[in-house]
Design a protein around this motif. Structure first.
Motif, mmCIF file in Angstrom:
data_model
loop_
_atom_site.group_PDB
_atom_site.id
_atom_site.type_symbol
_atom_site.label_atom_id
_atom_site.label_comp_id
_atom_site.label_asym_id
_atom_site.label_seq_id
_atom_site.Cartn_x
_atom_site.Cartn_y
_atom_site.Cartn_z
ATOM 1 N N LYS A 61 0.869 -1.187 0.000
ATOM 2 C CA LYS A 61 0.000 0.000 0.000
ATOM 3 C C LYS A 61 0.901 1.231 0.000
ATOM 4 N N TYR A 62 1.481 1.483 -1.154
ATOM 5 C CA TYR A 62 2.534 2.481 -1.265
ATOM 6 C C TYR A 62 2.045 3.908 -1.017
ATOM 7 N N ASP A 63 0.863 4.244 -1.494
ATOM 8 C CA ASP A 63 0.341 5.593 -1.272
ATOM 9 C C ASP A 63 0.153 5.863 0.222
ATOM 10 N N SER A 64 -0.349 4.880 0.931
ATOM 11 C CA SER A 64 -0.533 5.024 2.378
ATOM 12 C C SER A 64 0.813 5.100 3.088
ATOM 13 N N CYS A 65 1.763 4.303 2.634
ATOM 14 C CA CYS A 65 3.113 4.341 3.205
ATOM 15 C C CYS A 65 3.701 5.733 3.074
ATOM 16 N N ILE A 66 3.596 6.302 1.898
ATOM 17 C CA ILE A 66 4.141 7.639 1.642
ATOM 18 C C ILE A 66 3.426 8.682 2.492
ATOM 19 N N ALA A 67 2.106 8.578 2.593
ATOM 20 C CA ALA A 67 1.337 9.551 3.372
ATOM 21 C C ALA A 67 1.750 9.544 4.841
ATOM 22 N N VAL A 68 1.890 8.368 5.413
ATOM 23 C CA VAL A 68 2.281 8.274 6.821
ATOM 24 C C VAL A 68 3.731 8.732 6.999
ATOM 25 N N ALA A 69 4.610 8.351 6.077
ATOM 26 C CA ALA A 69 6.007 8.776 6.166
ATOM 27 C C ALA A 69 6.136 10.292 6.050
ATOM 28 N N GLU A 70 5.369 10.905 5.150
ATOM 29 C CA GLU A 70 5.410 12.362 5.020
ATOM 30 C C GLU A 70 4.890 13.044 6.284
ATOM 31 N N MET A 71 3.844 12.491 6.882
ATOM 32 C CA MET A 71 3.338 13.042 8.129
ATOM 33 C C MET A 71 4.409 12.939 9.219
ATOM 34 N N ALA A 72 5.078 11.796 9.279
ATOM 35 C CA ALA A 72 6.115 11.589 10.282
ATOM 36 C C ALA A 72 7.270 12.581 10.105
ATOM 37 N N VAL A 73 7.685 12.794 8.862
ATOM 38 C CA VAL A 73 8.781 13.742 8.605
ATOM 39 C C VAL A 73 8.356 15.156 9.003
ATOM 40 N N GLY A 74 7.096 15.500 8.734
ATOM 41 C CA GLY A 74 6.603 16.814 9.121
ATOM 42 C C GLY A 74 6.613 17.019 10.624
ATOM 43 N N LEU A 75 6.289 15.970 11.367
ATOM 44 C CA LEU A 75 6.245 16.061 12.826
ATOM 45 C C LEU A 75 7.606 15.840 13.473
ATOM 46 N N PHE A 76 8.430 15.030 12.847
ATOM 47 C CA PHE A 76 9.729 14.645 13.415
ATOM 48 C C PHE A 76 10.819 14.775 12.355
ATOM 49 N N PRO A 77 11.224 16.006 12.016
ATOM 50 C CA PRO A 77 12.204 16.202 10.938
ATOM 51 C C PRO A 77 13.530 15.471 11.169
ATOM 52 N N THR A 78 13.883 15.227 12.428
ATOM 53 C CA THR A 78 15.144 14.524 12.692
ATOM 54 C C THR A 78 15.067 13.048 12.304
ATOM 55 N N GLU A 79 13.874 12.538 12.057
ATOM 56 C CA GLU A 79 13.683 11.140 11.652
ATOM 57 C C GLU A 79 13.676 10.969 10.133
ATOM 58 N N LYS A 80 13.890 12.054 9.403
ATOM 59 C CA LYS A 80 13.771 12.016 7.944
ATOM 60 C C LYS A 80 14.655 10.948 7.310
ATOM 61 N N GLN A 81 15.903 10.885 7.699
ATOM 62 C CA GLN A 81 16.835 9.915 7.109
ATOM 63 C C GLN A 81 16.350 8.492 7.328
ATOM 64 N N ARG A 82 15.871 8.219 8.521
ATOM 65 C CA ARG A 82 15.387 6.874 8.830
ATOM 66 C C ARG A 82 14.177 6.522 7.988
ATOM 67 N N LEU A 83 13.283 7.473 7.779
ATOM 68 C CA LEU A 83 12.084 7.233 6.988
ATOM 69 C C LEU A 83 12.398 7.109 5.502
ATOM 70 N N LEU A 84 13.424 7.781 5.046
ATOM 71 C CA LEU A 84 13.776 7.724 3.630
ATOM 72 C C LEU A 84 14.194 6.324 3.197
ATOM 73 N N HIS A 85 14.721 5.536 4.092
ATOM 74 C CA HIS A 85 15.128 4.184 3.703
ATOM 75 C C HIS A 85 13.933 3.338 3.297
ATOM 76 N N LEU A 86 12.722 3.713 3.712
ATOM 77 C CA LEU A 86 11.531 2.973 3.275
ATOM 78 C C LEU A 86 11.342 3.089 1.758
ATOM 79 N N ALA A 87 11.861 4.162 1.187
ATOM 80 C CA ALA A 87 11.691 4.395 -0.248
ATOM 81 C C ALA A 87 12.697 3.609 -1.078
ATOM 82 N N SER A 88 13.697 3.046 -0.445
ATOM 83 C CA SER A 88 14.722 2.337 -1.227
ATOM 84 C C SER A 88 14.481 0.856 -1.308
#
Length: 88
Positions: A61-88
Motif C-alpha cells: 500500500k505504497y500511497d498510504s506508506c508515503i502519506a504516513v512517512a510524510e506526516m512523520a517527517v513533518g512532525l519529526f524532521p530529525t527522523e527524515k533519514q530513517r524514513l527515507l530508507h523505506l523508499a529504497s
C-alpha cells in the motif's frame, strides 16, 4: 485532585512489540489498528508512525506508506533519514 484521563493510558512499548509480531505474521491491517491507539503526545509516537509506514510498505500500500512517512517527517524532521530508507 486526581488527574483524569480523557483516553485511557496505553503501554506504547507493549503495543509496538505486538505490532512487530503482527508484521511477522503478515497481519498488516491489524498493525494499523493497533498502532493508532498510540497518541501523538506519546514518547513512542514517531516509532509508531515509522512502523505504520513500514506495515503499509509490506502490504504493498505504497500511497498510504508515503502519506504516513510524510506526516512523520513533518512532525519529526530529525527522523527524515530513517524514513527515507523505506523508499529504497
Amino acid at each position: 485532585m486526581a488527574q483524569t484521563f480523557r483516553f485511557p493510558p496505553v503501554n506504547s512499548g507493549e503495543l509496538l512489540t505486538q505490532a512487530q509480531q503482527m508484521e511477522e505474521d503478515e497481519k498488516f491491517d491489524e498493525v494499523q489498528q493497533l498502532l493508532l491507539k498510540i497518541p501523538a503526545n506519546d514518547t513512542n509516537y514517531s516509532e509508531a508512525l515509522y512502523q505504520r509506514a513500514y506495515a503499509y510498505l509490506l502490504a504493498d500500500k505504497y500511497d498510504s506508506c508515503i502519506a504516513v512517512a510524510e506526516m512523520a517527517v513533518g512532525l519529526f524532521p530529525t527522523e527524515k533519514q530513517r524514513l527515507l530508507h523505506l523508499a529504497s
